[in-house]
Write a protein that holds these residues in place. Sequence first.
Motif: not given
Length: 386
Positions: A233-249
Amino acid sequence: MRILHTSDWHIGRSFHGHATLDALRSVLDALVQQVREHRVDLVIVAGDVFDSATPAAGAYTLLSETLRGLADAGATVVVTSGNHDSAARLGFQSGLLRDGVHVITEPATVGTPVTVTDEHGPVHVYGIPYLEPVLLRTVWPGVRTQADVLTHAMDLVRADVARRGGRSIAVAHCFAAGVEPTPHLERDIQQGGLDIVPLSAFEGVDYMALGHIHGRQQLSPRVRYAGAPLHYSFDEGHKPRGSWLIELDADGLAADGAAVEWLPLPVPRALVTLTATLDELLADERFAGHAGDWVRAEYTDPLPQRDPMRRLLARFPHCAEVRHAPVAARTADARTYAQRVRTARNEAELVDAFLAHVRDGEGASAREAELVGELLDERTRVEATA
C-alpha cells in the motif's frame, strides 16, 4: 540460539492490479540469504503466508521454494496460519514438506511445542494459528472474542512451559493493544471491527512473535511485530521492510531486549506520492528521478483533467494510482451559498455562486464566464423567436 521473526508474506497479493509474485520472490530470496549469513537456527513465520484462501499454483511454488531454501540454509522453520490463510490448504502443504519445517494450523495443537535444541538446552516454540472464536466456543467454553481465545491459548502455553521448563517462544496472529495499523490495509481480524488483545495476554514466554500488522512495531522488548516483507500500500511506503533477529542465551532473552536486531530487506521498487498540477507532474524536472518508482499522483488542478492516467503513464511507467486533489481556493468573500444566491443580480452571477460553492470558493474563470454569457444570450434569442 538465533531466531528470525518474519510474517505476512501475503503470497499472491496484487498491488493496484499488478502482480507482486516476482518482487516477493526476490525479497524472500534475500531473507533466505540473511538466514544463511547470520547462521539462524530458527525461522518463525507468524501467519498470512498466502493472501487468499484459494491461492494460485504459483503461490504454492514460491512458498515451497522459500521453505526449502530456509531449511537448506540450516534453519528449523515454524509457520502458523493467519486470518487470510486457509488453514486446511496451508495444513495440506505441511504434509509435503521435509523434516525441520513445521506448519501449524490446528487449534488442537495449541500448547504442544516444536522443540529446538542448542548448546544451552531446549527452546520450546508454541505456534498459535489464527483462532476464530465462533468455531471454538464448543471446545473452549466461554470464549467470545479474540482476546478470549488468545488468552486461553496462552494459558495452555504457560501451563506447558511450567511443566517443561526451559526457554520459550510463542507465535500468534492478531491485533494487540498499542499497535498502529496501516489505514485500509490490515483487514479486520474479526467481522464487525477490531478485536484487541491486551498485552498482558502474552506474558510468560521469552519472546512473543506477532503477525497481522504490516509495519514493524515493538510493543515491549519481548513482544514485537515484524511486518510484511513487501509494501502492499502507498500508505505504508515510508515503513521499512525487514525482520527481527533475536538471540537467546542460556537464560533466554535479556529484559531490555538488547539481543534483538532489525535486519532490513531490499525494496524492489520504491513507493512515492507526487503532488503538483498535472502539467508539472508531466514536465517538471524535479520529478524526473521517479520514473522507476511506483507512483501515486495527486494533481492539484482546480478541475478534473482529461485522461490523466494515460498521460502520466507516458512519464511514469509504474504509475499505479491517480487522485484529483484540488487545492482549496482562497476567497475574500465570506458569504454563504444562500447569501450569494439571494444577492445575485442575474443568472450569470447565480452560476458563479454555484461554481464557487462546489469548488470551495473558486467561481467561474474568465473563459467559463464568457461561455456562460454566450449560452445565456443564445437562450434569450431562442425564447424571443419562439
